[in-house]
Design an enzyme around this catalytic site. Structure first.
Site, PDB file in Angstrom:
ATOM      1  N   GLU A 363       0.606   1.312   1.571  1.00 58.82           N
ATOM      2  CA  GLU A 363       1.576   0.752   2.536  1.00 58.82           C
ATOM      3  C   GLU A 363       1.184   1.086   3.982  1.00 58.82           C
ATOM      4  OE1 GLU A 363       5.551   0.242   1.401  1.00 58.82           O
ATOM      5  OE2 GLU A 363       5.114   0.495  -0.730  1.00 58.82           O
ATOM      6  N   SER A 366      -2.573   6.389   7.347  1.00 60.08           N
ATOM      7  CA  SER A 366      -2.026   7.153   8.488  1.00 60.08           C
ATOM      8  C   SER A 366      -2.568   6.587   9.798  1.00 60.08           C
ATOM      9  CB  SER A 366      -2.404   8.629   8.363  1.00 60.08           C
ATOM     10  OG  SER A 366      -1.738   9.186   7.263  1.00 60.08           O
TER      11      SER A 366
HETATM   12  N1  CAA Z   1       7.734  -7.217  11.844  1.00 60.46           N
HETATM   13  C1  CAA Z   1       7.672  -8.530  12.210  1.00 60.46           C
HETATM   14  N2  CAA Z   1       6.607  -9.066  12.827  1.00 60.46           N
HETATM   15  C2  CAA Z   1       5.564  -8.261  13.092  1.00 60.46           C
HETATM   16  C3  CAA Z   1       5.564  -6.901  12.737  1.00 60.46           C
HETATM   17  C4  CAA Z   1       6.707  -6.382  12.104  1.00 60.46           C
HETATM   18  N3  CAA Z   1       6.770  -5.098  11.748  1.00 60.46           N
HETATM   19  N4  CAA Z   1       4.390  -6.353  13.108  1.00 60.46           N
HETATM   20  C5  CAA Z   1       3.674  -7.321  13.693  1.00 60.46           C
HETATM   21  N5  CAA Z   1       4.401  -8.460  13.681  1.00 60.46           N
HETATM   22  C6  CAA Z   1       3.988  -9.748  14.248  1.00 60.46           C
HETATM   23  C7  CAA Z   1       3.605  -9.597  15.715  1.00 60.46           C
HETATM   24  O1  CAA Z   1       4.734  -9.699  16.553  1.00 60.46           O
HETATM   25  C8  CAA Z   1       2.640 -10.734  15.913  1.00 60.46           C
HETATM   26  O2  CAA Z   1       3.378 -11.920  16.089  1.00 60.46           O
HETATM   27  P1  CAA Z   1       2.797 -13.155  16.973  1.00 60.46           P
HETATM   28  O3  CAA Z   1       1.525 -13.592  16.306  1.00 60.46           O
HETATM   29  O4  CAA Z   1       3.886 -14.173  16.919  1.00 60.46           O
HETATM   30  O5  CAA Z   1       2.556 -12.594  18.358  1.00 60.46           O
HETATM   31  C9  CAA Z   1       1.934 -10.828  14.562  1.00 60.46           C
HETATM   32  O6  CAA Z   1       2.796 -10.199  13.596  1.00 60.46           O
HETATM   33  C10 CAA Z   1       0.575 -10.156  14.551  1.00 60.46           C
HETATM   34  O7  CAA Z   1       0.760  -8.814  14.950  1.00 60.46           O
HETATM   35  P2  CAA Z   1      -0.454  -7.872  15.314  1.00 60.46           P
HETATM   36  O8  CAA Z   1      -1.293  -8.537  16.350  1.00 60.46           O
HETATM   37  O9  CAA Z   1       0.080  -6.517  15.619  1.00 60.46           O
HETATM   38  O10 CAA Z   1      -1.275  -7.891  13.948  1.00 60.46           O
HETATM   39  P3  CAA Z   1      -2.631  -7.180  13.536  1.00 60.46           P
HETATM   40  O11 CAA Z   1      -3.474  -8.158  12.837  1.00 60.46           O
HETATM   41  O12 CAA Z   1      -3.184  -6.425  14.684  1.00 60.46           O
HETATM   42  O13 CAA Z   1      -2.153  -6.166  12.377  1.00 60.46           O
HETATM   43  C11 CAA Z   1      -1.354  -4.118  11.485  1.00 60.46           C
HETATM   44  C12 CAA Z   1      -1.213  -5.232  12.532  1.00 60.46           C
HETATM   45  C13 CAA Z   1      -0.277  -3.119  11.838  1.00 60.46           C
HETATM   46  C14 CAA Z   1      -2.714  -3.460  11.488  1.00 60.46           C
HETATM   47  C15 CAA Z   1      -1.074  -4.724  10.082  1.00 60.46           C
HETATM   48  O14 CAA Z   1      -2.127  -5.569   9.667  1.00 60.46           O
HETATM   49  C16 CAA Z   1      -0.833  -3.672   9.017  1.00 60.46           C
HETATM   50  O15 CAA Z   1       0.276  -3.159   8.898  1.00 60.46           O
HETATM   51  N6  CAA Z   1      -1.875  -3.351   8.228  1.00 60.46           N
HETATM   52  C17 CAA Z   1      -1.706  -2.464   7.087  1.00 60.46           C
HETATM   53  C18 CAA Z   1      -1.430  -3.266   5.866  1.00 60.46           C
HETATM   54  C19 CAA Z   1      -0.711  -2.487   4.825  1.00 60.46           C
HETATM   55  O16 CAA Z   1       0.175  -1.677   5.097  1.00 60.46           O
HETATM   56  N7  CAA Z   1      -1.021  -2.769   3.571  1.00 60.46           N
HETATM   57  C20 CAA Z   1      -0.344  -2.171   2.479  1.00 60.46           C
HETATM   58  C21 CAA Z   1      -0.488  -3.002   1.261  1.00 60.46           C
HETATM   59  S1  CAA Z   1       0.875  -2.944   0.182  1.00 60.46           S
HETATM   60  C22 CAA Z   1       0.774  -1.501  -0.673  1.00 60.46           C
HETATM   61  O17 CAA Z   1       0.069  -0.598  -0.326  1.00 60.46           O
HETATM   62  C23 CAA Z   1       1.703  -1.428  -1.830  1.00 60.46           C
HETATM   63  C24 CAA Z   1       1.463  -0.313  -2.767  1.00 60.46           C
HETATM   64  O18 CAA Z   1       0.408  -0.152  -3.342  1.00 60.46           O
HETATM   65  C25 CAA Z   1       2.557   0.592  -3.067  1.00 60.46           C
END
Ligand code: CAA
Length: 379
Positions: A363, A366
């Site tokens: 998820e 860090s």
């Molecule tokens: N809520 C709503 N919208 C959001 C948001 C949020 N929390 N965070 C970003 N956005 C929106 C932004 O506003 C932006 O919108 P616009 O295009 O309209 O401007 C868009 O999303 C893109 O945002 P970013 O430019 O910040 O996106 P990014 O490509 O730089 O990525 C990141 C951001 C934080 C790195 C994201 O990709 C991320 O969280 N990566 C980690 C993925 C992850 O957690 N994976 C886990 C897999 S599931 C899992 O692990 C389950 C399990 O096994 C238990």
């Protein structure tokens, strides 16, 4: 400011703690050793309403708040981190987006059986080439009449081998990059869905993790969550909630390290006295206890904000970052306090250490949590 739990929050804490102590803890070591899926515990958690804690009762859930969810997650994970993550994925990553972004028909069809625990869900975001960079989705969905045809591979999918339903993220318009991502709910029995081999993991061994392969899978268009192109925001919004669940899981694991080390330190005698009489041990215990309290306060704050529909991306990231790193430090110190006994399987200290590590990875690692926090600071 009020720090008291409500009657409902106290009630779920007591129920979850009793259940975890009586039913989960006695089998936790065996689940870790064998990697067996705890079907009977999942069934009992369903009866207790733990598979859809914050889902309204009209959709099969318990209708409680997200603080209740964090409390229950901590108690279950204190006993068994594998059982904790099975519960967390179903609640946060599957029920929550269907509730928020599914049509009324989708909620009726999919949410009620998931929230009541009749069915189990999994969350298909990660791909071989899209981990931290969740926007780099390669799985495609192409509209064909009243269906979309889905092709691609999701990997590291928690619960997949036991799941009835998947929330899956696909690319419907590659040219739009992350704005071309679309989310669906799909039946895991759909023709064309198959599973890879379950992963052999370091910890949380009783929660099964596998790839999910989509080959020309026809997913009804009515199963779409939100509109075309809403998928990335749905994924991020869902993870804001999911990180509360993982933070609570990490707090449970940290507590397991602390409580086991505390008990051992009272029992174990060296130099003619229990080792808890030595300041070196006392300081380690004090540090772990302090960090656990800090992590829990951050986690409950994020849950409280989610309940009030406040944006809580930064707060969830802080909670998960703090709680997962706390769980790791607690794991290291827990083993240290046990000395040689901490390094062998006879004692649970090494299991807590192995289970803690994943909370710094799934998820969002860090590093990703720090990115989310710093982006909010700099916005
Ligand atoms: N809520 C709503 N919208 C959001 C948001 C949020 N929390 N965070 C970003 N956005 C929106 C932004 O506003 C932006 O919108 P616009 O295009 O309209 O401007 C868009 O999303 C893109 O945002 P970013 O430019 O910040 O996106 P990014 O490509 O730089 O990525 C990141 C951001 C934080 C790195 C994201 O990709 C991320 O969280 N990566 C980690 C993925 C992850 O957690 N994976 C886990 C897999 S599931 C899992 O692990 C389950 C399990 O096994 C238990």
């Amino acid at each position: 400011m009020v720090f008291d739990l409500t009657d409902e929050q106290r009630m779920i804490q007591e129920t979850a703690r009793n259940f975890a102590q009586k039913e989960v803890l006695p089998v936790a070591a065996e689940l870790d050793e064998t990697g067996r899926f705890p079907a009977e515990l999942v069934r009992q958690m369903a009866e207790l309403g733990f598979m859809g804690v914050a889902v309204p009762e009209e959709y099969g859930g318990s209708g409680m708040d997200n603080v209740c969810y964090a409390i229950a997650m901590e108690e279950i994970s204190r006993a068994c981190a594998s059982t904790g993550v099975i519960m967390s994925v179903n609640n946060s990553l599957v029920c929550d987006p269907i509730l928020k972004f599914g049509s009324e028909e989708t909620r009726k069809e999919f949410l009620a059986p998931l929230a009541s625990g009749k069915n189990l869900g999994c969350f298909g975001l990660t791909e071989p080439g899209a981990g931290s960079d969740a926007g780099a989705q390669k799985t495609t969905a192409v509209r064909d009449g009243d269906c979309y045809v889905v092709n691609g591979t999701k990997n590291f999918i928690t619960n997949a081998p036991n799941a009835d339903v998947i929330v899956v993220f696909t690319m419907t318009d590659k040219a739009k990059a992350h704005k071309g991502i679309t989310a669906f709910v799909a039946d895991m029995k759909s023709k064309g869905i198959s599973l890879g081999k379950p992963e052999k993991k370091m910890g949380i061994k009783a929660s099964a993790t596998a790839s999910v392969i989509f080959e020309d899978v026809r997913v009804p268009a009515k199963n779409r969550l939100g509109g075309e192109g809403d998928g990335f925001k749905i994924a991020m919004n869902t993870l804001d909630g999911g990180r509360i669940g993982i933070a609570a899981q990490a707090i449970g694991i940290a507590r397991a390290s602390l409580e086991d080390a505390l008990a051992y330190s009272k029992d174990r005698k060296q130099f003619g006295q229990p080792i808890c009489d030595f300041q070196a041990i006392q300081w380690m215990l004090a540090d772990i206890a302090t960090e656990i309290d800090a992590a829990r306060l951050l986690t409950w704050r994020a849950a409280w904000m989610k309940d009030r529909k406040m944006r809580h991306s930064k707060e969830s990231a802080m909670a998960k970052l703090c709680a997962s790193e706390t769980a790791m430090r607690a794991g290291v110190k827990g083993i240290q306090i046990h000395g040689g006994y901490g390094y062998v399987r006879e004692y649970p200290a090494e299991r807590h250490f192995r289970d803690a590590k994943i909370t710094e990875i799934y998820e969002g690692t860090s590093e990703i949590q720090r990115l989310v926090i710093s982006s909010a600071l700099l916005r």
